[in-house]
Each structure stands twice: as structure tokens, then as C-alpha cells.
Write a protein that holds these residues in place. Structure first.
Motif, PDB file in Angstrom:
ATOM      1  N   ASN A   1       0.636  -1.051  -0.038  1.00 48.28           N
ATOM      2  CA  ASN A   1      -0.077  -0.009   0.113  1.00 48.28           C
ATOM      3  C   ASN A   1       0.970   1.146   0.062  1.00 48.28           C
ATOM      4  OD1 ASN A   1      -2.276  -1.610  -0.001  1.00 48.28           O
ATOM      5  ND2 ASN A   1      -3.174  -0.655   1.921  1.00 48.28           N
TER       6      ASN A   1
ATOM      7  N   TYR B   1       1.971   0.179  -5.844  1.00 50.53           N
ATOM      8  CA  TYR B   1       0.477   0.658  -5.607  1.00 50.53           C
ATOM      9  C   TYR B   1       0.074   1.985  -6.269  1.00 50.53           C
ATOM     10  CZ  TYR B   1      -3.637   1.594  -2.756  1.00 50.53           C
ATOM     11  OH  TYR B   1      -5.133   1.888  -2.204  1.00 50.53           O
TER      12      TYR B   1
ATOM     13  N   SER C   1      -0.889   2.287 -10.290  1.00 54.96           N
ATOM     14  CA  SER C   1      -2.119   1.616 -10.696  1.00 54.96           C
ATOM     15  C   SER C   1      -3.437   2.312 -10.288  1.00 54.96           C
ATOM     16  CB  SER C   1      -1.996   0.205 -10.253  1.00 54.96           C
ATOM     17  OG  SER C   1      -3.152  -0.547 -10.221  1.00 54.96           O
TER      18      SER C   1
ATOM     19  N   VAL D   1      -3.885  -3.610  -8.504  1.00 62.20           N
ATOM     20  CA  VAL D   1      -2.469  -3.711  -8.251  1.00 62.20           C
ATOM     21  C   VAL D   1      -1.927  -4.944  -8.341  1.00 62.20           C
ATOM     22  CG1 VAL D   1      -0.869  -2.581  -6.666  1.00 62.20           C
ATOM     23  CG2 VAL D   1      -3.094  -1.754  -6.873  1.00 62.20           C
TER      24      VAL D   1
ATOM     25  N   LYS E   1      -8.042  -1.073  -6.371  1.00 66.97           N
ATOM     26  CA  LYS E   1      -8.199   0.238  -6.046  1.00 66.97           C
ATOM     27  C   LYS E   1      -9.702   0.468  -6.674  1.00 66.97           C
ATOM     28  CE  LYS E   1      -4.541   3.077  -6.248  1.00 66.97           C
ATOM     29  NZ  LYS E   1      -3.424   3.643  -6.772  1.00 66.97           N
TER      30      LYS E   1
END
Length: 198
Positions: free
Chosen positions: A134, A139, A142, A146, A156
């Protein structure tokens, strides 16, 4: 000594302001493990060379904001476990050698490593914990699913239909947990679905 050993494990550092030059001669080549929070918030550390380490504990290097990538930070190719939050907040860490024997990356291990933009995992990897990447470079690059190497490590979008791409072999723990997913298409290549992934 500023670096505290128990057998061949580092279990702590008495000086969070320890400099790179002070640290280097205190590290033993026979070190096999780094204990929980051993170097937590040691903000002056830029590199660590421990070529026989196999276990990196929870919070071991968390918030070591000057720790650099694997050209400078060297662990064994035989590292098996990277603990919870082990490198969380290491904002200069731009690369990491995941070796050939890694079995587990635990919860939030690389959270906030904003320069870490790619990963290559060995086939031995069986678990990626919740939010392990995270707010990392991986992360942040994207907009939907992810991916870290051949693993889905986050979603997400959070709603609707999900199609996991061909070649994916794993889904991390809690990846889709409590999301409004109404359809999931999984590839034949998928081997591992993490705990509470859906």
C-alpha cells in the motif's frame, strides 16, 4: 555496543541516531535474523550488508527514511520471511532483492515505500499479507488492480466486475475484502488465494 545481539540475531539498536559509519563495523556476517523493531526509526542508516540473514522481523527497518535499495542494502538470497511493517515508511528504498527462498511477505511490509516501483518474487512465495505494498510506488502506479510481479496485492476500484489477468499466480490476504464485487474472473494460472481475500 550500540547493536544488540542474542546469539546470531540482532535484537535491537540502542542508538536510533547511529550513523552509517558507526553501524557498519558492528554488523556481524554470521547474522541470520533481525528481530522486531531492531532498527526502527534509525533515520541515518543508508545501507545494511548482512549476507546471511534469513528472517527480517516486524518493524525491523520501519521508518528508516534514508535506507536505500539493494545496490546498497544486501541480505541473503535465502531470506524466508519479511515481517509486518518491516520496511514501512522507507521512502528512499527503490529496489529490493526478494531472493530465491522467500515464503512470506507479511502485513504492510513495504507500505509507504514510494520509490519501490517493481518486484520480482521467487516461486517459493506462498503469502503476501494485507496491504503489503500500500502507498508504495507499485501501488501508486495503478488505477485498478494492483499487481506486484504475478500477484494481485490490492484493488483500487472496489466495486463491480473484476478480471484477474492471465499469468497471475496469487492474490494477497484481504485483497478484495468488504468490496462490492459482483463478478470475478480468475485465470487458470491462479494457485494461491490469500486469507479472507474476498
Amino acid at each position: 555496543e550500540a547493536v544488540v545481539y542474542l546469539d546470531n540475531w540482532i535484537i535491537g539498536c540502542k542508538n536510533t541516531a547511529i550513523t552509517q559509519d558507526e553501524l557498519a563495523p558492528l554488523l556481524r556476517e554470521d547474522t541470520v535474523g533481525i528481530g522486531m523493531a531492531a532498527f526502527y526509526q534509525c533515520k541515518e542508516i543508508e545501507s545494511v550488508k548482512l549476507p546471511n540473514v534469513r528472517y527480517i522481523g516486524d518493524y525491523a527497518f520501519a521508518e528508516c527514511v534514508n535506507l536505500l535499495g539493494y545496490a546498497y542494502t544486501v541480505f541473503s538470497d535465502e531470506v524466508e520471511v519479511i515481517g509486518d511493517y518491516a520496511f514501512a515508511g522507507c521512502t528512499l528504498l527503490d529496489a529490493f532483492n526478494f531472493g530465491t527462498a522467500l515464503t512470506r511477505i507479511e502485513t504492510y511490509a513495504f507500505k509507504g515505500c514510494v520509490r519501490l516501483s517493481e518486484a520480482k518474487f521467487p516461486e517459493t512465495l506462498k503469502k503476501i499479507g494485507t496491504g503489503a505494498f500500500n502507498n508504495s510506488g507499485i501501488y501508486n502506479a495503478s488505477n485498478g488492480l494492483v499487481y506486484a510481479d504475478k500477484w494481485v496485492v490490492a484493488n483500487k476500484v472496489g466495486a463491480g466486475a473484476v478480471t484477474v489477468k492471465d499469468g497471475t499466480i496469487g492474490i494477497s490476504d484481504y485483497c478484495f475484502y468488504q468490496q462490492w464485487i459482483d463478478q470475478v474472473d480468475l485465470p487458470d494460472s491462479l494457485q494461491i488465494i490469500g486469507r479472507a481475500a474476498f
